[in-house]
Design a protein around this motif. Sequence first.
Motif, mmCIF file in Angstrom:
data_model
loop_
_atom_site.group_PDB
_atom_site.id
_atom_site.type_symbol
_atom_site.label_atom_id
_atom_site.label_comp_id
_atom_site.label_asym_id
_atom_site.label_seq_id
_atom_site.Cartn_x
_atom_site.Cartn_y
_atom_site.Cartn_z
ATOM 1 N N MET A 97 10.465 6.908 1.359
ATOM 2 C CA MET A 97 9.056 6.693 1.647
ATOM 3 C C MET A 97 8.709 5.270 1.237
ATOM 4 N N GLN A 98 7.537 4.826 1.640
ATOM 5 C CA GLN A 98 7.131 3.442 1.424
ATOM 6 C C GLN A 98 5.642 3.394 1.095
ATOM 7 N N HIS A 99 5.261 2.418 0.319
ATOM 8 C CA HIS A 99 3.848 2.094 0.109
ATOM 9 C C HIS A 99 3.756 0.590 -0.084
ATOM 10 N N VAL A 100 2.745 -0.017 0.489
ATOM 11 C CA VAL A 100 2.595 -1.469 0.467
ATOM 12 C C VAL A 100 1.287 -1.821 -0.233
ATOM 13 N N ALA A 101 1.396 -2.583 -1.325
ATOM 14 C CA ALA A 101 0.196 -3.022 -2.060
ATOM 15 C C ALA A 101 0.607 -4.074 -3.074
ATOM 16 N N PRO A 102 -0.310 -4.993 -3.435
ATOM 17 C CA PRO A 102 -0.021 -5.928 -4.527
ATOM 18 C C PRO A 102 0.278 -5.163 -5.815
ATOM 19 N N VAL A 103 1.127 -5.724 -6.658
ATOM 20 C CA VAL A 103 1.578 -4.996 -7.842
ATOM 21 C C VAL A 103 0.414 -4.570 -8.731
ATOM 22 N N VAL A 122 5.614 -10.530 10.298
ATOM 23 C CA VAL A 122 6.100 -9.941 9.041
ATOM 24 C C VAL A 122 7.373 -9.142 9.294
ATOM 25 N N LEU A 123 7.265 -8.106 10.110
ATOM 26 C CA LEU A 123 8.406 -7.210 10.290
ATOM 27 C C LEU A 123 9.602 -7.919 10.920
ATOM 28 N N ARG A 148 -2.366 -8.139 3.891
ATOM 29 C CA ARG A 148 -2.189 -9.513 4.341
ATOM 30 C C ARG A 148 -3.329 -10.023 5.205
ATOM 31 N N GLY A 149 -4.285 -9.155 5.542
ATOM 32 C CA GLY A 149 -5.389 -9.574 6.397
ATOM 33 C C GLY A 149 -4.932 -9.940 7.794
ATOM 34 N N MET A 150 -4.036 -9.141 8.360
ATOM 35 C CA MET A 150 -3.456 -9.432 9.671
ATOM 36 C C MET A 150 -3.801 -8.338 10.671
ATOM 37 N N THR A 151 -3.633 -8.664 11.958
ATOM 38 C CA THR A 151 -3.721 -7.660 13.003
ATOM 39 C C THR A 151 -2.388 -6.916 13.094
#
Length: 264
Positions: free
Chosen positions: A97-103, A219-220, A208-211
């Motif tokens: 699983m994955q989660h994306v966030a600043p530390v 990114v990917l 990241r404030g991206m579309t």
Amino acid sequence: MHKSDAAAAAAGGATLAGRRALVTGSTSGIGLAIARALRAEGAAIVLNGLGDEDEIAALCEELGADFNGANLMQADAIAAMMDEIGGIDILVNNAGMQHVAPVEEFPPEKWDAIIALNLTAAFHTTRLAVPGMKAKGWGRIINTASAHSLAASPFKSAYVAAKHGIAGFTKTIALELAEHGVTANCISPGYVWTPLVENQIPDTMAARGMTREEVINNVLLAGQPTRKFVRPEDVGAMAVFLCSAAADNITGANLSMDGGWTAK
């Protein structure tokens, strides 16, 4: 005889006929591609993962597979699963699983869950599978790592930590099992178009404030010189190769399939 054993026997002279494989996280994405590839070579399959009951039943019918829905974040559930399914020849630790966030904003419960599923579960399945493999003098342990087992990206602290951990774990057990006919290797894909990748896009957009399109292209795929997603079927083919006699002396390896990402 398990129904999957009977199905594998019907495969005749396939290279993995008579072998039995547990693939975790195999009801979709990379895990399902690996399960299909191993089944095509005659292996009997045990599926594990989440999903709609009817869809899982259809997959079991397609592959002649057994299914165990154990929660891999619970050590006792893993132990019960391994006891129920019995001996296996091939173990593919793929669930993740994955989660994306600043530390500083990373939820501790997400950290704990990612480490439990992506790393600790592989320890438990492996420790329970190894005695049977050693007794037979043959086994294959394949861990789905990631390009993130070799490199880091921002906002993925738990995932990167877990994948670096799985790479080190794989090397260690490879050394322990080297004289027992059991190999252990990582496959480290770059970005593969799977639900795991697709589901992290909204979090990355926010972080990241991206579309959506910017996340995919900037990114990917930005780190993959081929500018292409890895195909799940390619990972499945690599898993089949690692189970073949040609790979008898490949152990402790971390095999990149990342479009050149980690070559830079």
